[in-house]
Design a protein around this motif. Structure first.
Motif, PDB file in Angstrom:
ATOM      1  N   UNK A   1       4.124   7.664   2.308  1.00 48.75           N
ATOM      2  CA  UNK A   1       4.354   6.464   3.109  1.00 48.75           C
ATOM      3  C   UNK A   1       4.118   5.206   2.289  1.00 48.75           C
ATOM      4  N   UNK A   2       4.895   4.181   2.630  1.00 54.03           N
ATOM      5  CA  UNK A   2       4.771   2.874   1.999  1.00 54.03           C
ATOM      6  C   UNK A   2       4.600   1.816   3.081  1.00 54.03           C
ATOM      7  N   UNK A   3       3.701   0.882   2.856  1.00 47.20           N
ATOM      8  CA  UNK A   3       3.588  -0.295   3.701  1.00 47.20           C
ATOM      9  C   UNK A   3       4.330  -1.421   3.002  1.00 47.20           C
ATOM     10  N   UNK A   4       5.355  -1.951   3.667  1.00 48.07           N
ATOM     11  CA  UNK A   4       6.210  -2.975   3.062  1.00 48.07           C
ATOM     12  C   UNK A   4       6.037  -4.274   3.843  1.00 48.07           C
ATOM     13  N   UNK A   5       5.751  -5.347   3.118  1.00 44.52           N
ATOM     14  CA  UNK A   5       5.558  -6.655   3.734  1.00 44.52           C
ATOM     15  C   UNK A   5       6.307  -7.713   2.938  1.00 44.52           C
ATOM     16  N   UNK A   6       6.506  -8.861   3.571  1.00 43.50           N
ATOM     17  CA  UNK A   6       7.224  -9.946   2.909  1.00 43.50           C
ATOM     18  C   UNK A   6       6.351 -10.678   1.903  1.00 43.50           C
TER      19      UNK A   6
ATOM     20  N   UNK B   1       0.854  -1.186   0.000  1.00 42.90           N
ATOM     21  CA  UNK B   1       0.000   0.000   0.000  1.00 42.90           C
ATOM     22  C   UNK B   1       0.888   1.234   0.000  1.00 42.90           C
ATOM     23  N   UNK B   2       0.349   2.338  -0.492  1.00 40.67           N
ATOM     24  CA  UNK B   2       1.073   3.602  -0.452  1.00 40.67           C
ATOM     25  C   UNK B   2       0.094   4.727  -0.178  1.00 40.67           C
ATOM     26  N   UNK B   3       0.615   5.820   0.348  1.00 37.43           N
ATOM     27  CA  UNK B   3      -0.215   6.994   0.628  1.00 37.43           C
ATOM     28  C   UNK B   3       0.596   8.247   0.366  1.00 37.43           C
ATOM     29  N   UNK B   4      -0.038   9.238  -0.232  1.00 38.01           N
ATOM     30  CA  UNK B   4       0.564  10.554  -0.426  1.00 38.01           C
ATOM     31  C   UNK B   4      -0.382  11.602   0.128  1.00 38.01           C
ATOM     32  N   UNK B   5       0.138  12.524   0.930  1.00 33.49           N
ATOM     33  CA  UNK B   5      -0.599  13.731   1.312  1.00 33.49           C
ATOM     34  C   UNK B   5       0.266  14.916   0.924  1.00 33.49           C
ATOM     35  N   UNK B   6      -0.207  15.675  -0.054  1.00 37.81           N
ATOM     36  CA  UNK B   6       0.580  16.768  -0.631  1.00 37.81           C
ATOM     37  C   UNK B   6      -0.326  17.580  -1.543  1.00 37.81           C
TER      38      UNK B   6
END
Length: 226
Positions: free
Chosen positions: A180-185, A9-14
């Motif tokens: 932000x990035x959510x990083x998982x295996x 998942x990713x998120x940008x606030x800008x």
């Protein structure tokens, strides 16, 4: 050699908008930063009384984490110690430091002093979500995706963490950006490879993830830091 880890998942606030993965989920161009952040909070019907005590850096990072994790993160499959956070920015806690310094002329504000460290935003996210894993906050001139890739891959490959939120959260006055990035295996249905190229695509273009090939290609080496 590191194994493959994935951005799930990713998120940008800008630029007066918030995006989750490939979708813009909120926009409000008619207010200042404080009003914009409050509008996001109300739009998603969040309830967390401590939110109103936070400085703008913590609010921005906290809200970005809320959007990032919403409807896409199965927290229950991990232990609290398995989930960590690695963030960076260029201005540390300077935005709040300036506000705190202005109170020193009369009566120093303890409520502002609490937020005169950049890693407090990590603490706010961890308290909200009961994350207890490894965390770190780095000060960089620009978002060094090579360094972040190397650091997060190390934590995952060594089984120090099983999942990690990483990225950039920066505020100074009315200038702000959170990515932000959510990083998982484990590779999810819409995952992309956790790589310098994919992080750069999101951060530099301000767009959502382009589905680059999950395999093959060259990997940029992380840059050295003194």
């Amino acid at each position: 050699m590191s194994t493959e880890n994935y951005i799930t998942a990713s998120c940008i606030i800008n630029n007066s908008a918030a995006s989750k993965d490939e979708v813009k989920v909120f926009e409000n161009k008619n207010t200042d930063l404080a009003g914009f952040l409050s509008a996001i909070y109300k739009h998603f019907r969040l309830h967390y009384p401590k939110y109103y005590k936070m400085d703008n850096l913590s609010k921005l990072g906290w809200l970005a984490a809320e959007v990032l994790l919403k409807d896409s993160f199965q927290k229950d499959k991990y232990q609290p110690e398995d989930i960590g956070i690695v963030l960076a920015n260029a201005n540390s806690s300077l935005d709040n430091d300036i506000n705190y310094f202005s109170t020193v002329k009369e009566i120093p504000s303890p409520s502002l002093f609490v937020y005169t460290l950049p890693n407090i935003v990590i603490g706010e996210i961890c308290i909200r979500n009961n994350f207890k894993g490894e965390h770190a906050f780095f000060i960089q001139d620009t978002f060094d995706t090579g360094f972040i890739e190397q650091h997060v891959n190390y934590l995952l490959d060594k089984n120090i963490l099983q999942a990690c939120i990483c990225g950039w959260v920066d505020v100074l006055g009315e200038d702000y950006k959170a990515v932000l990035f959510l990083v998982e295996k484990e590779k999810g249905e819409n995952s992309v490879l956790f790589s310098v190229e994919n992080m750069d695509t999101v951060f530099k273009d301000g767009q959502q993830l382009i589905k680059l090939s999950l395999r093959g290609g060259t990997t940029k080496q992380s840059r050295s830091h003194a």
